[in-house]
Design an enzyme around this catalytic site. Structure first.
Site, PDB file in Angstrom:
ATOM      1  N   ASP A   9      11.178 -20.262  28.944  1.00 14.44           N
ATOM      2  CA  ASP A   9      12.419 -19.730  27.905  1.00 14.44           C
ATOM      3  C   ASP A   9      12.795 -18.591  28.570  1.00 14.44           C
ATOM      4  OD1 ASP A   9      12.631 -17.911  24.886  1.00 14.44           O
ATOM      5  OD2 ASP A   9      14.074 -19.356  25.652  1.00 14.44           O
ATOM      6  N   ASP A  11      15.245 -15.578  26.872  1.00 15.46           N
ATOM      7  CA  ASP A  11      15.439 -14.506  25.930  1.00 15.46           C
ATOM      8  C   ASP A  11      14.180 -14.483  25.032  1.00 15.46           C
ATOM      9  OD1 ASP A  11      18.857 -14.894  25.588  1.00 15.46           O
ATOM     10  OD2 ASP A  11      17.646 -14.038  27.078  1.00 15.46           O
TER      11      ASP A  11
HETATM   12  O1  LIG Z   1      15.716 -17.882  23.948  1.00 10.82           O
HETATM   13  P1  LIG Z   1      16.715 -18.395  24.948  1.00 10.82           P
HETATM   14  O2  LIG Z   1      16.547 -19.899  24.470  1.00 10.82           O
HETATM   15  O3  LIG Z   1      16.359 -17.771  26.321  1.00 10.82           O
HETATM   16  O4  LIG Z   1      18.023 -17.835  24.405  1.00 10.82           O
HETATM   17  C1  LIG Z   1      18.301 -17.203  23.019  1.00 10.82           C
HETATM   18  C2  LIG Z   1      19.735 -16.691  23.109  1.00 10.82           C
HETATM   19  O5  LIG Z   1      20.487 -17.927  23.380  1.00 10.82           O
HETATM   20  C3  LIG Z   1      20.298 -16.481  21.659  1.00 10.82           C
HETATM   21  O6  LIG Z   1      19.978 -17.514  20.771  1.00 10.82           O
HETATM   22  C4  LIG Z   1      20.501 -17.433  19.314  1.00 10.82           C
HETATM   23  O7  LIG Z   1      20.187 -18.460  18.708  1.00 10.82           O
HETATM   24  P2  LIG Z   1      21.498 -19.242  18.324  1.00 10.82           P
HETATM   25  O8  LIG Z   1      21.571 -20.100  19.799  1.00 10.82           O
HETATM   26  O9  LIG Z   1      22.646 -18.550  17.938  1.00 10.82           O
HETATM   27  O10 LIG Z   1      20.829 -20.410  17.310  1.00 10.82           O
HETATM   28  C5  LIG Z   1      20.117 -15.840  18.657  1.00 10.82           C
HETATM   29  O11 LIG Z   1      18.458 -16.304  18.480  1.00 10.82           O
HETATM   30  C6  LIG Z   1      19.978 -14.679  19.641  1.00 10.82           C
HETATM   31  O12 LIG Z   1      19.170 -13.748  19.115  1.00 10.82           O
HETATM   32  C7  LIG Z   1      19.523 -15.232  21.132  1.00 10.82           C
HETATM   33  O13 LIG Z   1      19.685 -14.003  22.036  1.00 10.82           O
HETATM   34 MG   LIG Z   2      13.909 -17.220  23.373  1.00 10.83          MG
END
Ligand SMILES: O=P(O)(O)OC[C@@H](O)[C@H]1O[C@@H](OP(=O)(O)O)[C@@H](O)[C@@H](O)[C@@H]1O
Ligand SMILES: [Mg+2]
Ligand SMILES: [Zn+2]
Length: 179
Positions: A9, A11
């Site tokens: 993953d 972020d």
């Molecule tokens: O952890 P990965 O998959 O690499 O990316 C997570 C991000 O796309 C974002 O995903 C969002 O969730 P929602 O997409 O709004 O449910 C939130 O959790 C944000 O804080 C976060 O930065």
């Molecule tokens: Mg993540």
């Protein structure tokens, strides 16, 4: 050919995450030891791929050019340490679009497996969110939780049976390289 494939993953695993999303290259800051970990794994013969939800695209917080710039930056940082990053797959969709690629759906993991002509069974997928672990479980990957990013919060939830837990990506690299 049996590839040593590790899927990450993004972020909260490779870079700091934010509840306000990571909206620019300037906001994209590697977590301590993560770039070195990817480079060391790569130099030890591992193929390191990435599967990341990027609903910020659908929400209009940033565009594909910015997302690609973040990933080019990641590649450059790893290359400076003598390693390389494999396929990076992202889901640009919002939660209500019903796509097949947004985690916890396993579509991105399947895309990576097809790209490398690999079966997914037992391949480690490292994430900080429950959706990452559920996506892993759905395709018989080994779910691996790191405590960085949203990992500490995820620890408080009911995890898929057999989930492995590590402090961070550096600890995972040490485990995979030295065992
Ligand atoms: O952890 P990965 O998959 O690499 O990316 C997570 C991000 O796309 C974002 O995903 C969002 O969730 P929602 O997409 O709004 O449910 C939130 O959790 C944000 O804080 C976060 O930065
Ligand atoms: Mg993540
Ligand atoms: Zn999608």
């Amino acid at each position: 050919m049996l590839l040593k494939l590790l899927i990450l993953d993004r972020d909260g695993v490779i870079n700091h995450d934010s509840d306000a999303y990571i909206k620019s290259v300037e906001e994209w800051l590697p977590l301590p030891g993560s770039i070195e970990a990817i480079a060391q794994l790569s130099k030890a013969g591992w193929t390191v791929a990435v599967a990341t939800n990027q609903s910020g695209i659908a929400r209009g917080y940033y565009d594909l050019a910015v997302l690609e710039a973040m990933h080019e930056h990641l590649r450059e940082l790893v290359a400076e340490q003598g390693g390389e990053v494999g396929l990076i797959v992202y889901c640009p969709h919002g939660p209500d679009e019903g796509c097949d690629c947004r985690k916890p759906k396993p579509g991105m993991l399947k895309t990576i497996a097809a790209h490398y002509d690999m079966a997914l069974a037992g391949v480690w997928f490292v994430g900080d969110s429950l959706g990452d672990l559920e996506a892993a479980k759905a395709v018989d990957c080994q779910p691996v939780l790191v405590k960085t990013g949203k990992g500490e919060k995820t620890l408080g939830k009911t995890l898929p049976v057999g989930t492995l837990i590590f402090e961070d990506l550096a600890a995972i690299a040490a485990e995979l390289i030295h065992n």
